[in-house]
Design an enzyme around this catalytic site. Structure first.
Site, mmCIF file in Angstrom:
data_model
loop_
_atom_site.group_PDB
_atom_site.id
_atom_site.type_symbol
_atom_site.label_atom_id
_atom_site.label_comp_id
_atom_site.label_asym_id
_atom_site.label_seq_id
_atom_site.Cartn_x
_atom_site.Cartn_y
_atom_site.Cartn_z
ATOM 1 N N ARG A 63 34.823 -8.582 4.723
ATOM 2 C CA ARG A 63 34.483 -8.904 3.339
ATOM 3 C C ARG A 63 33.983 -10.346 3.271
ATOM 4 O O ARG A 63 34.469 -11.207 3.984
ATOM 5 C CB ARG A 63 35.700 -8.738 2.428
ATOM 6 N N HIS A 220 46.886 -4.158 -5.081
ATOM 7 C CA HIS A 220 46.607 -4.115 -3.634
ATOM 8 C C HIS A 220 47.929 -3.804 -2.924
ATOM 9 O O HIS A 220 48.537 -4.682 -2.317
ATOM 10 C CB HIS A 220 46.053 -5.483 -3.213
ATOM 11 N N SER A 242 45.325 -8.692 3.002
ATOM 12 C CA SER A 242 44.611 -7.871 3.975
ATOM 13 C C SER A 242 45.051 -8.205 5.398
ATOM 14 O O SER A 242 45.240 -9.382 5.737
ATOM 15 C CB SER A 242 43.110 -8.150 3.852
ATOM 16 N N ALA A 243 45.192 -7.177 6.218
ATOM 17 C CA ALA A 243 45.539 -7.330 7.634
ATOM 18 C C ALA A 243 46.886 -8.028 7.836
ATOM 19 O O ALA A 243 47.062 -8.822 8.758
ATOM 20 C CB ALA A 243 44.420 -8.043 8.393
ATOM 21 N N GLY A 245 49.754 -5.952 7.634
ATOM 22 C CA GLY A 245 50.688 -4.899 8.019
ATOM 23 C C GLY A 245 51.030 -3.872 6.957
ATOM 24 O O GLY A 245 52.036 -3.169 7.092
ATOM 25 N N LYS A 246 50.210 -3.736 5.908
ATOM 26 C CA LYS A 246 50.523 -2.705 4.903
ATOM 27 C C LYS A 246 50.486 -1.315 5.538
ATOM 28 O O LYS A 246 51.349 -0.485 5.283
ATOM 29 C CB LYS A 246 49.504 -2.729 3.757
ATOM 30 N N ASN A 248 50.893 -0.439 8.682
ATOM 31 C CA ASN A 248 52.032 -0.228 9.584
ATOM 32 C C ASN A 248 53.327 0.009 8.806
ATOM 33 O O ASN A 248 54.134 0.857 9.169
ATOM 34 C CB ASN A 248 52.214 -1.432 10.514
ATOM 35 N N ARG A 363 37.875 -1.190 12.619
ATOM 36 C CA ARG A 363 38.566 -0.289 11.687
ATOM 37 C C ARG A 363 38.473 1.174 12.113
ATOM 38 O O ARG A 363 37.584 1.561 12.875
ATOM 39 C CB ARG A 363 37.911 -0.412 10.290
ATOM 40 N N ARG A 394 51.916 -13.631 5.274
ATOM 41 C CA ARG A 394 52.013 -13.959 6.698
ATOM 42 C C ARG A 394 52.276 -15.456 6.755
ATOM 43 O O ARG A 394 51.379 -16.260 6.516
ATOM 44 C CB ARG A 394 50.670 -13.600 7.345
ATOM 45 N N GLY A 488 58.786 -0.916 13.256
ATOM 46 C CA GLY A 488 59.807 0.063 12.871
ATOM 47 C C GLY A 488 61.126 -0.585 12.465
ATOM 48 O O GLY A 488 61.855 -0.076 11.596
HETATM 49 C C1 OXD Z 1 41.080 -5.302 2.930
HETATM 50 C C2 OXD Z 1 40.988 -3.873 3.266
HETATM 51 O O1 OXD Z 1 40.215 -6.101 3.342
HETATM 52 O O2 OXD Z 1 41.861 -3.106 2.845
HETATM 53 O O3 OXD Z 1 42.029 -5.656 2.224
HETATM 54 O O4 OXD Z 1 40.039 -3.451 3.946
HETATM 55 MN MN MN Z 2 43.229 -4.085 1.534
#
Ligand code: OXD
Ligand code: MN
Length: 580
Positions: A63, A220, A242-243, A245-246, A248, A363, A394, A488
């Site tokens: 983005r 989000h 973004s990135a 760990g959502k 996971n 991705r 983070r 986990g």
């Molecule tokens: C982000 C995505 O950039 O979900 O947040 O791709």
């Molecule tokens: Mn996102």
């Protein structure tokens, strides 16, 4: 809609217009066309049936927030955290770019639905695009084709989405949102977050604008369900930048002894939650998407076995490395690095190459239904009742493993001041702490101060309000080692959250909020002792005074739109930190 399509075809002058119906037959035809045009590369169909690789332009891998605009009638409406452009200027500037931009290309008309068929919250969009990659991804990420046209009947509106990759020139890249016109114009990028206009652009930026007007929240957030050994199910949502760990967390695989005892985690969504208050005054959440657009690097059988299953068939990979046998590779995949492969740009790569083989923001795109741990209510238009909201960033320092907000207002403060180190999901330097309120900094379609007020106000209609927690899986010790194992094992922290929701465990009051007594976190089976856990939970007051001051500076940017409650929360935090 037909008239609007005609007008835009006259502007973009494609050589053909293709109306997408969303059928499997069409998907097969368009996939073959994508292979013929070099948009997709077929992978090893024995090992990865139905999977394809797409290589993006090298300058179009994430983005681009600096090219993303909210075009409201006044700059004030967009607020201090968004780039703003006058709508007339934006339309006129972009019209020059869209003019004849699709010559010798096909314009695909992609009707899509965000949300569930028949749901009052669902939104219809139509995306006009000259990118076959976008069409194929939209078919995975949204409910696309007939189903959306069906929903359009009886509605008097849809989101008008116009997209062209142009010539991918980053100097002429614009992702413009016109919330007052329910319109999105995106030019010059084919990257998911810039080009799959149902996702960030509609479901979050336009969605948050509409949510504020209509009384709901576009967030989000992941949505997950935890089943305890007695069979009780608790639904949680979680906001992480973004990135961070959502995906996971939403697909978490319980540690062995938890699994044996009967714990189960299932997924409803990994990126976006639309939340509303139902007639019983409960907050409910649903996932408006129908697929995952997940970060690949670091995904393996240990960190996310469900994702490994999801991407094992009928998936589109973007910017991963290609092995000689037609399989794919990325940093952090199980096993050792290959002796040789082609990197994400198609260049020969060996472990000595001194660069990543897969792009750090590579991705996979795959349908929700691939997930072996998909929650059975994923397709329920009513969504699920949320018991707790987890927020997190983070942060390698300062922020403890887990804190519970004193109440909703304090929780909104924790969200409003969320800080996180930047990642590869957005172009720019990685690893800098920036404020990312509710993980919505890049995605809020209006004034952030009013967004905070909306969060505060919506609680008046809720009873009981979900509890709000703040976690940090990423804190490190002085040697740079993570203080918490993550993945986990995060279930051990979620278990405490569940106990708090059921009022089954006491907590200790700290300046930051309620925190666990270390003995209340189950460490059995972990190579970690109480002292190490205490370190992960520790609060350094000096660091925190600095952190609180940085939070205050960020909030001050909201000017007169900063809700008084948040100002008060800030003062109370400083007071608690200065108390003995
Ligand atoms: C982000 C995505 O950039 O979900 O947040 O791709
Ligand atoms: Mn996102």
């Amino acid at each position: 809609m037909r008239r609007w399509v005609e007008e835009n075809a006259a502007l973009c002058q494609p050589q053909a217009v293709h109306w997408c119906d969303g059928t499997e037959a069409e998907f097969q035809t368009l996939t073959q066309r994508a292979i013929a045009e070099g948009v997709l590369i077929g992978l090893n169909q024995k090992e990865l049936p139905g999977c394809f690789l797409h290589r993006s332009q090298a300058n179009d891998t994430a983005r681009t927030e600096h090219c993303t605009y909210i075009c409201t009638s006044t700059q004030e409406m967009a607020g201090p955290t968004n780039n703003w452009m006058d709508p007339e200027k934006a339309y006129s500037l972009l019209r020059t770019h869209f003019s004849a931009s699709m010559r010798q290309r096909t314009m695909y008309v992609v009707p899509f639905l965000m949300g569930h068929p028949g749901s009052p919250l669902a939104k219809v969009g139509v995306e006009l695009t000259d990118s076959l990659y976008v069409v194929l991804n939209m078919r995975i990420m949204t409910r696309m084709g007939h189903v959306a046209l069906q929903e359009l009947r009886g509605r008097n509106t849809f989101t008008r989405c116009l997209h062209s990759v142009g010539n991918y020139d980053p100097q002429h890249r614009y992702i413009c949102h016109f919330p007052q016109d329910n319109t999105i114009w995106s030019y010059g990028s084919g990257y998911g977050g810039n080009a799959l206009l149902g996702k960030k652009c509609l479901a979050l930026r336009i969605g948050s604008f509409l949510g504020q007007q209509e009384g709901w929240l576009a967030e989000h957030m992941l949505i997950m369900a935890i089943t305890d050994p007695k069979g009780a199910i608790t639904y949680l949502t979680g906001a992480f930048p973004s990135a961070c760990g959502k995906t996971n967390l939403a697909m978490l695989e319980p540690p062995a002894q938890f699994k044996k005892a009967g714990w189960k985690v299932t997924t409803l969504g990994d990126d976006i939650a639309w939340m509303y208050v139902d007639k019983e005054r409960r907050l409910r959440a649903l996932n408006p998407e129908s697929g995952y657009f997940g970060v690949v690097p670091g995904t393996n059988r240990k960190t996310n076995p469900n994702a490994m299953e999801i991407l094992s068939h009928d998936s589109i990979f973007t910017n991963v490395a290609l092995l000689p046998d037609g399989q794919v590779w990325w940093e952090g995949k199980d096993g050792i690095p290959p002796a040789a492969c082609l990197d994400w740009m198609g260049k020969p790569w060996t472990p000595q190459s001194n660069r990543k083989a897969a792009h750090p923001n590579s991705r996979f795109t795959a349908p929700l239904t691939h997930n072996p741990a998909l929650n059975e209510r994923w397709n329920d238009p009513a969504g699920v009742a949320v018991s707790a909201i987890i927020l997190g960033g983070r942060r390698s320092q300062t922020v403890p493993l887990i804190v519970e907000a004193f109440d909703w207002r304090h929780g909104v403060y924790l969200g409003a001041t969320l800080g996180s180190e930047t990642t590869a999901a957005a172009a720019g330097q990685v690893g800098l702490v920036r404020r990312d309120p509710m993980a919505m900094l890049p995605f809020c379609g209006y004034h952030m101060g009013r967004y905070f007020a909306h969060w505060l106000n919506i609680s008046d209609r809720m009873h009981p309000e979900p509890r709000i927690f703040f976690v940090n899986w990423f804190r490190r010790d002085e040697n740079g080692k993570f203080l918490w194992p993550g993945f986990g094992e995060n279930l051990r922290i979620l278990e405490w959250i569940l106990k708090r929701c059921k009022k089954a465990v006491q907590a200790r009051r700290t300046p930051l909020g309620w925190m666990p007594y270390p003995e209340d976190i189950d460490l059995q089976g972990l190579e970690m002792n109480r002292a190490e856990l205490e370190k992960a939970l520790s609060i350094n007051k000096e660091e925190w005074i600095e952190e609180a001051l940085a939070q205050g500076e960020f909030l001050n940017q909201m000017g007169n739109e900063l809700p008084a409650e948040l100002k008060q929360q800030h003062e109370e935090l400083l007071h608690r930190l200065h108390s003995p």
